[in-house]
Design an enzyme around this catalytic site. Structure first.
Site, PDB file in Angstrom:
ATOM      1  N   HIS A 102       0.780  -1.235   0.000  1.00 23.42           N
ATOM      2  CA  HIS A 102       0.000   0.000   0.000  1.00 23.42           C
ATOM      3  C   HIS A 102       0.817   1.294   0.000  1.00 23.42           C
ATOM      4  O   HIS A 102       0.359   2.300  -0.520  1.00 23.42           O
ATOM      5  CB  HIS A 102      -1.024   0.007   1.143  1.00 23.42           C
ATOM      6  CG  HIS A 102      -0.475   0.367   2.481  1.00 23.42           C
ATOM      7  ND1 HIS A 102       0.131  -0.556   3.313  1.00 23.42           N
ATOM      8  CD2 HIS A 102      -0.433   1.546   3.134  1.00 23.42           C
ATOM      9  CE1 HIS A 102       0.511   0.034   4.422  1.00 23.42           C
ATOM     10  NE2 HIS A 102       0.182   1.321   4.346  1.00 23.42           N
ATOM     11  N   GLU A 155       3.689   5.200  -3.411  1.00 24.78           N
ATOM     12  CA  GLU A 155       3.791   6.538  -2.830  1.00 24.78           C
ATOM     13  C   GLU A 155       5.202   6.840  -2.305  1.00 24.78           C
ATOM     14  O   GLU A 155       5.728   7.928  -2.507  1.00 24.78           O
ATOM     15  CB  GLU A 155       2.785   6.608  -1.687  1.00 24.78           C
ATOM     16  CG  GLU A 155       2.362   7.961  -1.252  1.00 24.78           C
ATOM     17  CD  GLU A 155       1.200   7.834  -0.283  1.00 24.78           C
ATOM     18  OE1 GLU A 155       1.412   8.155   0.888  1.00 24.78           O
ATOM     19  OE2 GLU A 155       0.109   7.407  -0.703  1.00 24.78           O
ATOM     20  N   ASP A 156       5.808   5.856  -1.641  1.00 25.27           N
ATOM     21  CA  ASP A 156       7.082   6.096  -0.961  1.00 25.27           C
ATOM     22  C   ASP A 156       8.314   5.610  -1.723  1.00 25.27           C
ATOM     23  O   ASP A 156       9.417   6.035  -1.417  1.00 25.27           O
ATOM     24  CB  ASP A 156       7.066   5.436   0.416  1.00 25.27           C
ATOM     25  CG  ASP A 156       6.041   6.057   1.352  1.00 25.27           C
ATOM     26  OD1 ASP A 156       5.573   7.167   1.063  1.00 25.27           O
ATOM     27  OD2 ASP A 156       5.720   5.425   2.371  1.00 25.27           O
TER      28      ASP A 156
END
Length: 182
Positions: free
Chosen positions: A59, A63-64
């Site tokens: 998840h 994004e990271d």
């Protein structure tokens, strides 16, 4: 926790990319993979299916770990169902969208529109992050908890048991912060 070849592959993939990108938990410097592991366990414990557990492992990866992971790679390696869930769980706001309050409103609107399965994983993420922030940063916790109260208002498709748990946790956190004058 649900352990299949695919969930183990997702765990290894996420662990490798967090390590490769030198990403650690903010408050205690532990390997970042401990967070997706905790989220995956919560999702599994609440009856999440294989795709949900894989998405829980992955998840935060787009994004990271944007230098080495993107949604197209997730789709290629794990299939469109998992890629869709990971996409739902990835913040859509950008730093250029404005201040934190504006960005969180954009992300909240996005979360309101995602699937029930996506919202359930998001709740597991919120639950783990809330406990971590309360244990390590009471000053930021005030901002964070107020944001989560607003987020929980739009998460009406999620697993009702997990939603009730998250609401209880946030109410408890708000009470603690009020007692401490935060």
């Amino acid at each position: 926790m649900l352990r299949t070849e695919l969930t183990k592959k997702a765990a290894r993939y996420a662990a490798y990319h967090f390590w490769l990108n030198d990403i650690y938990r903010k408050y205690h410097g532990s390997p970042y993979i401990q967070h997706p592991a905790a989220v995956a366990k919560i999702v599994s414990d609440f009856g999440g299916d294989e795709a949900m557990v894989c998405a829980a492992w992955l998840h935060d990866s787009v994004e990271d770990c944007g230098k080495t992971v993107n949604i197209f790679i997730v789709d290629l390696l794990f299939g469109p169902e998992i890629a869709q869930l990971v996409s739902e769980l990835t913040d859509v706001s950008k730093p250029t969208d404005g201040n934190r309050k504006t960005r969180k409103a954009i992300d909240r609107d996005h979360t309101a529109s995602i699937s029930a399965r996506g919202q359930t994983i998001k709740l597991a993420d919120l639950i783990h992050n809330t406990s971590d922030i309360l244990n390590h940063d009471l000053d930021f916790a005030k901002v964070y908890i107020d944001e989560k109260i607003l987020l929980l208002e739009v998460m009406n498709k999620a697993d009702p048991r997990l939603l009730a748990y998250a609401k209880d946790q946030v109410i408890w956190a708000k009470t603690i912060l009020n007692e401490r004058g935060k």
